[in-house]
Design a protein around this motif. Sequence first.
Motif, PDB file in Angstrom:
ATOM      1  N   GLY A 289      40.790  36.350  31.914  1.00  0.00           N
ATOM      2  CA  GLY A 289      41.461  37.253  33.588  1.00  0.00           C
ATOM      3  C   GLY A 289      40.884  36.436  34.732  1.00  0.00           C
ATOM      4  O   GLY A 289      40.285  35.126  34.814  1.00  0.00           O
ATOM      5  N   LEU A 290      40.620  37.135  35.933  1.00  0.00           N
ATOM      6  CA  LEU A 290      40.209  36.291  37.139  1.00  0.00           C
ATOM      7  C   LEU A 290      38.614  36.665  37.201  1.00  0.00           C
ATOM      8  O   LEU A 290      38.279  37.168  36.957  1.00  0.00           O
ATOM      9  N   GLY A 291      38.250  35.151  37.876  1.00  0.00           N
ATOM     10  CA  GLY A 291      36.699  35.656  38.208  1.00  0.00           C
ATOM     11  C   GLY A 291      36.267  34.577  39.827  1.00  0.00           C
ATOM     12  O   GLY A 291      37.087  33.865  40.115  1.00  0.00           O
TER      13      GLY A 291
ATOM     14  N   SER B 113      46.458  58.123  49.502  1.00  0.00           N
ATOM     15  CA  SER B 113      45.352  59.064  48.706  1.00  0.00           C
ATOM     16  C   SER B 113      44.253  58.655  48.312  1.00  0.00           C
ATOM     17  O   SER B 113      43.584  59.394  48.023  1.00  0.00           O
ATOM     18  N   ASN B 114      44.634  57.503  47.275  1.00  0.00           N
ATOM     19  CA  ASN B 114      43.569  56.423  46.629  1.00  0.00           C
ATOM     20  C   ASN B 114      43.264  55.017  47.521  1.00  0.00           C
ATOM     21  O   ASN B 114      43.395  55.114  48.805  1.00  0.00           O
ATOM     22  N   SER B 115      42.353  54.644  46.295  1.00  0.00           N
ATOM     23  CA  SER B 115      42.027  53.187  47.909  1.00  0.00           C
ATOM     24  C   SER B 115      42.747  52.285  46.387  1.00  0.00           C
ATOM     25  O   SER B 115      42.037  52.173  45.627  1.00  0.00           O
ATOM     26  N   SER B 116      43.009  51.718  46.961  1.00  0.00           N
ATOM     27  CA  SER B 116      43.076  49.632  46.355  1.00  0.00           C
ATOM     28  C   SER B 116      42.918  48.879  47.093  1.00  0.00           C
ATOM     29  O   SER B 116      42.760  48.447  47.925  1.00  0.00           O
ATOM     30  N   ILE B 117      42.482  47.667  46.003  1.00  0.00           N
ATOM     31  CA  ILE B 117      42.329  46.308  46.104  1.00  0.00           C
ATOM     32  C   ILE B 117      42.699  45.125  45.404  1.00  0.00           C
ATOM     33  O   ILE B 117      43.053  45.415  44.169  1.00  0.00           O
ATOM     34  N   VAL B 118      43.648  44.336  46.258  1.00  0.00           N
ATOM     35  CA  VAL B 118      44.412  43.099  45.273  1.00  0.00           C
ATOM     36  C   VAL B 118      43.271  41.514  44.672  1.00  0.00           C
ATOM     37  O   VAL B 118      42.741  40.837  45.882  1.00  0.00           O
ATOM     38  N   PHE B 119      43.602  41.192  43.733  1.00  0.00           N
ATOM     39  CA  PHE B 119      42.763  40.335  43.486  1.00  0.00           C
ATOM     40  C   PHE B 119      43.057  38.848  43.246  1.00  0.00           C
ATOM     41  O   PHE B 119      44.354  38.744  42.468  1.00  0.00           O
ATOM     42  N   GLY B 120      44.091  38.290  44.458  1.00  0.00           N
ATOM     43  CA  GLY B 120      44.607  36.685  44.221  1.00  0.00           C
ATOM     44  C   GLY B 120      46.053  37.704  43.978  1.00  0.00           C
ATOM     45  O   GLY B 120      46.138  38.178  44.852  1.00  0.00           O
ATOM     46  N   GLU B 121      47.053  37.050  43.619  1.00  0.00           N
ATOM     47  CA  GLU B 121      48.329  37.644  43.040  1.00  0.00           C
ATOM     48  C   GLU B 121      48.648  37.977  41.461  1.00  0.00           C
ATOM     49  O   GLU B 121      49.352  38.618  41.985  1.00  0.00           O
ATOM     50  N   ALA B 122      47.249  37.856  41.028  1.00  0.00           N
ATOM     51  CA  ALA B 122      47.370  38.436  39.540  1.00  0.00           C
ATOM     52  C   ALA B 122      46.804  40.181  39.335  1.00  0.00           C
ATOM     53  O   ALA B 122      47.681  41.138  38.590  1.00  0.00           O
ATOM     54  N   LEU B 123      46.198  40.387  40.419  1.00  0.00           N
ATOM     55  CA  LEU B 123      45.615  41.899  39.952  1.00  0.00           C
ATOM     56  C   LEU B 123      45.264  42.672  40.678  1.00  0.00           C
ATOM     57  O   LEU B 123      45.059  42.687  42.148  1.00  0.00           O
TER      58      LEU B 123
ATOM     59  N   ARG C 246      41.622  41.708  48.989  1.00  0.00           N
ATOM     60  CA  ARG C 246      41.820  41.846  49.990  1.00  0.00           C
ATOM     61  C   ARG C 246      41.802  43.398  49.980  1.00  0.00           C
ATOM     62  O   ARG C 246      42.748  43.786  48.283  1.00  0.00           O
ATOM     63  N   PRO C 247      41.861  43.859  50.820  1.00  0.00           N
ATOM     64  CA  PRO C 247      42.405  45.572  50.731  1.00  0.00           C
ATOM     65  C   PRO C 247      43.468  46.042  50.821  1.00  0.00           C
ATOM     66  O   PRO C 247      44.351  44.953  51.426  1.00  0.00           O
ATOM     67  N   VAL C 248      44.439  46.884  50.172  1.00  0.00           N
ATOM     68  CA  VAL C 248      45.832  47.263  50.056  1.00  0.00           C
ATOM     69  C   VAL C 248      45.863  47.632  51.506  1.00  0.00           C
ATOM     70  O   VAL C 248      44.881  48.423  52.189  1.00  0.00           O
ATOM     71  N   GLY C 249      46.620  47.434  52.564  1.00  0.00           N
ATOM     72  CA  GLY C 249      46.547  47.619  53.945  1.00  0.00           C
ATOM     73  C   GLY C 249      47.273  48.963  54.193  1.00  0.00           C
ATOM     74  O   GLY C 249      47.168  49.463  54.944  1.00  0.00           O
ATOM     75  N   VAL C 250      48.767  49.298  53.552  1.00  0.00           N
ATOM     76  CA  VAL C 250      48.854  50.803  53.668  1.00  0.00           C
ATOM     77  C   VAL C 250      47.786  51.797  53.235  1.00  0.00           C
ATOM     78  O   VAL C 250      46.604  51.875  51.947  1.00  0.00           O
TER      79      VAL C 250
END
Length: 205
Positions: A140-142, A155-165, A148-152
């Motif tokens: 995986g990534l490290g 009801s839950n919260s999502s964050i993105v790692f690079g373009e992979a996860l 970065r947080p998902v901007g939209v």
Amino acid sequence: MTDVASAVAAGDLSFLGEPEFHDWVVEQRWFASKSREVSAMNVMEAVPLRGEAPLLVLALVEARFPSGTHETYQVPLGLRPVEDGWEERTILEASGWTVYDALADPAHGRELLHRMRSNTEVQVEQDEFMFRWAESAGAGLGGTVDVRPVGVEQSNSSIVFGEALILKAFRRVEPGINPELELLRFLSAREFEHIAPLAGWYEIE
């Protein structure tokens, strides 16, 4: 500043102000019961995950209602010294520290990813917080991957790692395995092609 840092290290979040913390939780999009009166907002468990600034603590917060019922929420909290000037999703200031939603901070996103990739287990009294990495996910990534947080608003919260996860944090937690996690584990184990495969997760037992 040392007192707050020591309290966080001991899993003590009693310094969180009322009504600031109470009001912040109730105002969040992921809080499910905005139309109900909340009689108390209690931190039931606090797990320190990062012991140097910026501090990270994973809190389980119980919202209690006058009817005697309650809901439990996952609230990862970040703390930075006030002089850092942190302004993203802030909650309050306490003894020289800014307390904020940790999922807004790339440093804490990387910490959660590192914990999952390392299969970390943290024991707090009778509870065990377990971070897991799927064998099929590989290394995986490290490191200093872009986080970065998902901007939209959601009801839950999502964050993105690079373009992979992407990490999806379920804010309201209930007993048993989350149905979405259970389904992803099942399909990923069978190498189903039409989903984003599960790389890791964390849970409390």
